[in-house]
Design a protein around this motif. Structure first.
Motif, PDB file in Angstrom:
ATOM      1  N   SER A 226       0.829  -1.214   0.000  1.00 25.84           N
ATOM      2  CA  SER A 226       0.000   0.000   0.000  1.00 25.84           C
ATOM      3  C   SER A 226       0.863   1.263   0.000  1.00 25.84           C
ATOM      4  O   SER A 226       0.496   2.259  -0.622  1.00 25.84           O
ATOM      5  CB  SER A 226      -0.947  -0.009   1.202  1.00 25.84           C
ATOM      6  OG  SER A 226      -0.225  -0.034   2.420  1.00 25.84           O
ATOM      7  N   THR A 254     -10.353   3.687  -0.912  1.00 28.78           N
ATOM      8  CA  THR A 254     -10.372   3.469   0.542  1.00 28.78           C
ATOM      9  C   THR A 254     -11.101   2.170   0.862  1.00 28.78           C
ATOM     10  O   THR A 254     -10.672   1.385   1.711  1.00 28.78           O
ATOM     11  CB  THR A 254     -11.041   4.654   1.258  1.00 28.78           C
ATOM     12  OG1 THR A 254     -10.266   5.830   1.037  1.00 28.78           O
ATOM     13  CG2 THR A 254     -11.137   4.404   2.759  1.00 28.78           C
ATOM     14  N   GLN A 255     -12.219   1.922   0.153  1.00 30.56           N
ATOM     15  CA  GLN A 255     -12.967   0.684   0.360  1.00 30.56           C
ATOM     16  C   GLN A 255     -12.145  -0.532  -0.048  1.00 30.56           C
ATOM     17  O   GLN A 255     -12.179  -1.580   0.620  1.00 30.56           O
ATOM     18  CB  GLN A 255     -14.276   0.727  -0.430  1.00 30.56           C
ATOM     19  CG  GLN A 255     -15.297   1.708   0.104  1.00 30.56           C
ATOM     20  CD  GLN A 255     -16.625   1.669  -0.641  1.00 30.56           C
ATOM     21  OE1 GLN A 255     -17.409   2.590  -0.577  1.00 30.56           O
ATOM     22  NE2 GLN A 255     -16.871   0.590  -1.356  1.00 30.56           N
ATOM     23  N   LEU A 257      -8.812  -0.833  -0.055  1.00 29.91           N
ATOM     24  CA  LEU A 257      -7.745  -1.051   0.924  1.00 29.91           C
ATOM     25  C   LEU A 257      -8.290  -1.581   2.241  1.00 29.91           C
ATOM     26  O   LEU A 257      -7.636  -2.388   2.916  1.00 29.91           O
ATOM     27  CB  LEU A 257      -6.967   0.244   1.139  1.00 29.91           C
ATOM     28  CG  LEU A 257      -6.134   0.724  -0.061  1.00 29.91           C
ATOM     29  CD1 LEU A 257      -5.495   2.070   0.231  1.00 29.91           C
ATOM     30  CD2 LEU A 257      -5.072  -0.296  -0.444  1.00 29.91           C
ATOM     31  N   GLN A 258      -9.490  -1.151   2.603  1.00 32.24           N
ATOM     32  CA  GLN A 258     -10.099  -1.663   3.838  1.00 32.24           C
ATOM     33  C   GLN A 258     -10.356  -3.165   3.748  1.00 32.24           C
ATOM     34  O   GLN A 258     -10.285  -3.880   4.753  1.00 32.24           O
ATOM     35  CB  GLN A 258     -11.402  -0.917   4.123  1.00 32.24           C
ATOM     36  CG  GLN A 258     -11.191   0.493   4.671  1.00 32.24           C
ATOM     37  CD  GLN A 258     -12.498   1.261   4.820  1.00 32.24           C
ATOM     38  OE1 GLN A 258     -13.548   0.837   4.324  1.00 32.24           O
ATOM     39  NE2 GLN A 258     -12.442   2.399   5.501  1.00 32.24           N
ATOM     40  N   ALA A 259     -10.619  -3.651   2.538  1.00 30.44           N
ATOM     41  CA  ALA A 259     -10.830  -5.092   2.348  1.00 30.44           C
ATOM     42  C   ALA A 259      -9.554  -5.878   2.630  1.00 30.44           C
ATOM     43  O   ALA A 259      -9.611  -7.076   2.919  1.00 30.44           O
ATOM     44  CB  ALA A 259     -11.309  -5.362   0.926  1.00 30.44           C
ATOM     45  N   TYR A 260      -8.398  -5.212   2.550  1.00 25.72           N
ATOM     46  CA  TYR A 260      -7.122  -5.853   2.861  1.00 25.72           C
ATOM     47  C   TYR A 260      -6.641  -5.518   4.279  1.00 25.72           C
ATOM     48  O   TYR A 260      -5.509  -5.838   4.640  1.00 25.72           O
ATOM     49  CB  TYR A 260      -6.058  -5.410   1.850  1.00 25.72           C
ATOM     50  CG  TYR A 260      -6.269  -5.973   0.464  1.00 25.72           C
ATOM     51  CD1 TYR A 260      -5.768  -7.225   0.120  1.00 25.72           C
ATOM     52  CD2 TYR A 260      -6.975  -5.252  -0.503  1.00 25.72           C
ATOM     53  CE1 TYR A 260      -5.956  -7.739  -1.156  1.00 25.72           C
ATOM     54  CE2 TYR A 260      -7.167  -5.762  -1.781  1.00 25.72           C
ATOM     55  CZ  TYR A 260      -6.650  -7.010  -2.095  1.00 25.72           C
ATOM     56  OH  TYR A 260      -6.844  -7.517  -3.366  1.00 25.72           O
ATOM     57  N   GLY A 261      -7.501  -4.863   5.055  1.00 24.05           N
ATOM     58  CA  GLY A 261      -7.154  -4.546   6.434  1.00 24.05           C
ATOM     59  C   GLY A 261      -6.411  -3.242   6.622  1.00 24.05           C
ATOM     60  O   GLY A 261      -5.888  -2.968   7.707  1.00 24.05           O
ATOM     61  N   ILE A 262      -6.345  -2.402   5.569  1.00 16.54           N
ATOM     62  CA  ILE A 262      -5.663  -1.103   5.663  1.00 16.54           C
ATOM     63  C   ILE A 262      -6.701  -0.029   5.961  1.00 16.54           C
ATOM     64  O   ILE A 262      -7.587   0.240   5.150  1.00 16.54           O
ATOM     65  CB  ILE A 262      -4.924  -0.763   4.357  1.00 16.54           C
ATOM     66  CG1 ILE A 262      -3.934  -1.867   4.009  1.00 16.54           C
ATOM     67  CG2 ILE A 262      -4.218   0.573   4.475  1.00 16.54           C
ATOM     68  CD1 ILE A 262      -2.795  -2.021   4.968  1.00 16.54           C
ATOM     69  N   GLU A 263      -6.610   0.587   7.128  1.00 14.55           N
ATOM     70  CA  GLU A 263      -7.565   1.617   7.546  1.00 14.55           C
ATOM     71  C   GLU A 263      -6.921   3.006   7.491  1.00 14.55           C
ATOM     72  O   GLU A 263      -5.713   3.148   7.669  1.00 14.55           O
ATOM     73  CB  GLU A 263      -8.037   1.335   8.977  1.00 14.55           C
ATOM     74  CG  GLU A 263      -8.744  -0.003   9.166  1.00 14.55           C
ATOM     75  CD  GLU A 263     -10.139  -0.026   8.561  1.00 14.55           C
ATOM     76  OE1 GLU A 263     -10.672   1.063   8.268  1.00 14.55           O
ATOM     77  OE2 GLU A 263     -10.694  -1.128   8.394  1.00 14.55           O
ATOM     78  N   ASN A 264      -7.780   3.996   7.232  1.00 11.66           N
ATOM     79  CA  ASN A 264      -7.349   5.405   7.293  1.00 11.66           C
ATOM     80  C   ASN A 264      -6.109   5.665   6.441  1.00 11.66           C
ATOM     81  O   ASN A 264      -5.135   6.285   6.870  1.00 11.66           O
ATOM     82  CB  ASN A 264      -7.083   5.824   8.744  1.00 11.66           C
ATOM     83  CG  ASN A 264      -8.298   5.643   9.623  1.00 11.66           C
ATOM     84  OD1 ASN A 264      -9.433   5.924   9.213  1.00 11.66           O
ATOM     85  ND2 ASN A 264      -8.082   5.146  10.836  1.00 11.66           N
ATOM     86  N   SER A 266      -4.987   6.905   2.461  1.00 12.90           N
ATOM     87  CA  SER A 266      -5.432   7.466   1.185  1.00 12.90           C
ATOM     88  C   SER A 266      -4.274   7.442   0.196  1.00 12.90           C
ATOM     89  O   SER A 266      -3.180   7.941   0.492  1.00 12.90           O
ATOM     90  CB  SER A 266      -5.926   8.902   1.365  1.00 12.90           C
ATOM     91  OG  SER A 266      -6.369   9.440   0.138  1.00 12.90           O
TER      92      SER A 266
END
Length: 568
Positions: A226, A254-255, A257-264, A266
Motif C-alpha cells: 500500500s 479506501t474501500q 484497501l479496507q478489504a485488505y485490512g488497511i484503515e485510514n 489514502s
C-alpha cells in the motif's frame, strides 16, 4: 451605509415549487430538457439538488495536505538553467523519461533531489536503477523527497504481460525499501484513449486488486504494498464530472484497501491534463482547456499535477506552470480544505459515480477480474464505444469544442503532416478535414481555397445577422473561407452560396431575385429549417440539427476538394 442581510428571510423553494416555476416560464418540454439530461454511459443528471439528495454516510477521505505539488515535464531541449528556472518558479518536482536519465549529471547538475519530487516514466528497470544510484550519490543515505515511477505504456494489453509483471516485482524490491511510489495504478490510460469516467474508475479498482494480489502471492507485505501504490489519472474537459471522479476515486480506493485490512489510508493521486481534449485547431484554446482541467483536478483533491500545454509556443511550458501558480497563489485553492465540499450537486454526483462504479467492479471480478477482462478485450471494446459516443456528440454539434466544431479560426496556420502519427483525440476527424483542405490549397494555390458566400435574403435584419453568424461558425473551422457575397465577384467552382434569412423568406418569390445574376456551379444552401414552400434553387439545408462533420465533408466532396471520406 451597507445594509446587513439575513438570508433566513428568503423563503426556501421546494423541488416541486422550483419545477412548477420552470414549467410555467419555459414550458414542460424545454423545462424537462434543461433540468434532466443523460451524460456518458447513461449517467442521469439533474439541475436541481438539495440536502435530500446527499447521503451523509458517504464522505470523501481527508488528505494529509490540501496543497498539491506541480511536476514539470522535462524535454531534451531543456538545459540545466531551464530546469533550475522551473524549480525556482513554481515547479515542486520534475517529470523525466528514459532518454533524460542518460544525461542526469549534465541536465540536473543543480538539482537537489532531497528538496524536490522526482518522477520517472520508464519500462526499463535499468533506467530506474540508474536514477536511484544518482540520487544516492547526491544525498547519501538521507531520506529524499517523493519519488514516483510511471510505467511507460500506452496499451492496456501490456499491463498483464510477463515483462510488466517482472518489472513490477523488480522495482518493488528496490523501491519499497527507499519509500518510493513504484506501483503505478494508471487508470488515465482509459481516459486518454476515449473511455468514460465510469469505465476509468472501474479499470482502476480491478487493476489495483490484480496488482495487490500479485504482490501478495509473491510474499510481499500488504503494508509495504500500500505504501508503494499511487494513482495516475488524466483529466478531461467535463469540469464537474472530472472533479467528482477524483472524489469518488478516494472513496472507492479506501474501500478496496479496507478489504485488505488497511484503515485510514489514502493513496496519492497524480493528475495529468488530458491529450484527448486538445486539438491542433485554434491551439490557443488548449490553454483554456488546461486551466479548466487543472481546476477539476485541484478541486477534486489531486496530490500531484502536471499540465501538458499541447501548444507549439516557445514559452508554453512556462505558461502551463503558471496556471498552477495562479490556482495556488492567486486563487488560494491550496489553502482551502476541500473547496468542493458542501455542494449538493457534487456530493450527489460523487455518490452516484461511486455506487455505479462499485457495482461494475464487482461484475468484472465475478467474470474473472482484471486479467480476464484484459485478455477478452473488455476494456478496449468499451473504450471504443465511449469514444464513438463522444465523437458523435461533437460531430452533431450537441457538444461544442471552441475552435473545432464552433467559432473556428479560418486564418490560422495549422501543421500539415503528410505522415500523420496515430493519436487519439476528440477532434481528430475535424482535424483530418482541415488538413485535407490545407493540402488542397497548398497544391493548387490560395486562389483555389473553397469559399462559402453569405447571401442575405428577405428584410428581417435580425434573422439575417443571426444566420450569418451560424453559417460562419458552421463552416470556417474547416478552412473554407466564409464571406458576405460581393455581386462584382465571379463565383468559382470551389464556392457555394448560403442563403441567410427568416424561414418564411426562403420562398421562390424572395430567393430568385436575391440570386439574380449570381451563378455557382456547385450548390445553393440555406441556413434554417426546411419547408415545403422553399425555392427549388435551394439544394440543401443547414441548421442546429445538421451533423457538422458530415455536412461540411459532403460540401467539400461536391467541390472536389476532398476526394474521399476523412471520417475515421
Amino acid at each position: 451605509m451597507i445594509k446587513e442581510y439575513n438570508f433566513d428571510e428568503f423563503a426556501i423553494a421546494s423541488r416541486s415549487q422550483w419545477r412548477d416555476k420552470l414549467n410555467k416560464d419555459l414550458g414542460t418540454d424545454l423545462a424537462d430538457r434543461i433540468s434532466n439530461w443523460t451524460s456518458e454511459r447513461n449517467l442521469k443528471l439533474s439541475a436541481y439538488h438539495d440536502k435530500e439528495d446527499v447521503n451523509l454516510g458517504m464522505t470523501v477521505p481527508e488528505g494529509v495536505n490540501r496543497s498539491w505539488k506541480y511536476l514539470q515535464p522535462i524535454d531534451l531541449v531543456d538545459t540545466k538553467e531551464s530546469v533550475q528556472d522551473a524549480l525556482m518558479n513554481g515547479a515542486d518536482g520534475l517529470l523525466l523519461n528514459d532518454v533524460l536519465i542518460m544525461s542526469l549529471d549534465a541536465v540536473f547538475e543543480q538539482v537537489a533531489p532531497e528538496h524536490c519530487t522526482l518522477a520517472v516514466t520508464t519500462s526499463n528497470v535499468e533506467s530506474y536503477k540508474k536514477i536511484t544510484t544518482w540520487c544516492d550519490q547526491k544525498i547519501g543515505t538521507q531520506n529524499q523527497s517523493d519519488f514516483l515511477l510511471f510505467y511507460n505504456n500506452d496499451k492496456i494489453s501490456s499491463t498483464v504481460t510477463t515483462a510488466h509483471q517482472n518489472f513490477m516485482k523488480e522495482v518493488f524490491h528496490i523501491g519499497s525499501r527507499k519509500g518510493h511510489k513504484v506501483i503505478n495504478l494508471d487508470c488515465g490510460l482509459v481516459q486518454r484513449n476515449g473511455g468514460s469516467v465510469q469505465l476509468e474508475l472501474s479499470y482502476l479498482l480491478t487493476q489495483s486488486v490484480y496488482y495487490i494480489n500479485r504482490l501478495i502471492d509473491e510474499g510481499k507485505d500488504i503494508n509495504s504494498i500500500s505504501n508503494s501504490l499511487f494513482i495516475s489519472t488524466s483529466i478531461g474537459s467535463n469540469f464537474f464530472l472530472e472533479l467528482a471522479k477524483l472524489r469518488a476515486m478516494k472513496i472507492l480506493m479506501t474501500q478496496v484497501l479496507q478489504a485488505y485490512g488497511i484503515e485510514n489510508f489514502s493513496l496519492p493521486i497524480h493528475a495529468f491534463t488530458s491529450s484527448l481534449s486538445k486539438s491542433i485547431l485554434d491551439e490557443n484554446t488548449n490553454f483554456l482547456r488546461c486551466t479548466s482541467e487543472a481546476m477539476s483536478a485541484v478541486l477534486g483533491g489531486t496530490d500531484y499535477l502536471t499540465i501538458i500545454p499541447h501548444h507549439s509556443l516557445r514559452f508554453a511550458s512556462r505558461i502551463a506552470r503558471n496556471i498552477s501558480n495562479l490556482l495556488k497563489d492567486e486563487s488560494n485553492l491550496a489553502k482551502t480544505e476541500d473547496p468542493a465540499a458542501g455542494s449538493y450537486y457534487l456530493e450527489n454526483l460523487t455518490e452516484k459515480l461511486a455506487r455505479e462504479v462499485w457495482k461494475s467492479f464487482l461484475d468484472i471480478e465475478k467474470k474473472g477480474g482484471f486479467e480476464a477482462a484484459v485478455s477478452e478485450r473488455f476494456f478496449e471494446q468499451e473504450i471504443e464505444k465511449d469514444l464513438e459516443f463522444q465523437r458523435a456528440r461533437i460531430a452533431s454539434g450537441k457538444r461544442k469544442l471552441v475552435g473545432v466544431n464552433d467559432f473556428g479560426n479560418e486564418s490560422e496556420q495549422i501543421p500539415i503532416d503528410k505522415h500523420r502519427r496515430e493519436r487519439v483525440s476528440l477532434s481528430q476527424n475535424f482535424e483530418e478535414i482541415r488538413q485535407q483542405v490545407e493540402e488542397y490549397v497548398l497544391e493548387y494555390g490560395e486562389e483555389k481555397r473553397p469559399i462559402a458566400y453569405l447571401l442575405g435574403v428577405g428584410a428581417d435584419a435580425k434573422m439575417i445577422n443571426a444566420r450569418f453568424t451560424f453559417a460562419t461558425n458552421f463552416f470556417n473551422w474547416s478552412g473554407i473561407k466564409v464571406k458576405k457575397i460581393d455581386e462584382a465577384e465571379k463565383l468559382g467552382v470551389t464556392s457555394i452560396i448560403i442563403c441567410c434569412g427568416a424561414d418564411d423568406d426562403y420562398d421562390e418569390a424572395t430567393v430568385s431575385p436575391a440570386l439574380l445574376g449570381l451563378e455557382s456551379s456547385i450548390m445553393v444552401l440555406a441556413a434554417g429549417k426546411h419547408n415545403s414552400a422553399a425555392s427549388g434553387k435551394i439544394s440543401s439545408w443547414i441548421n442546429t440539427r445538421t451533423n457538422r462533420l458530415e455536412g461540411v465533408r459532403s460540401v467539400l466532396m461536391e467541390m472536389g476538394v476532398i476526394k474521399k471520406s476523412s471520417v475515421l
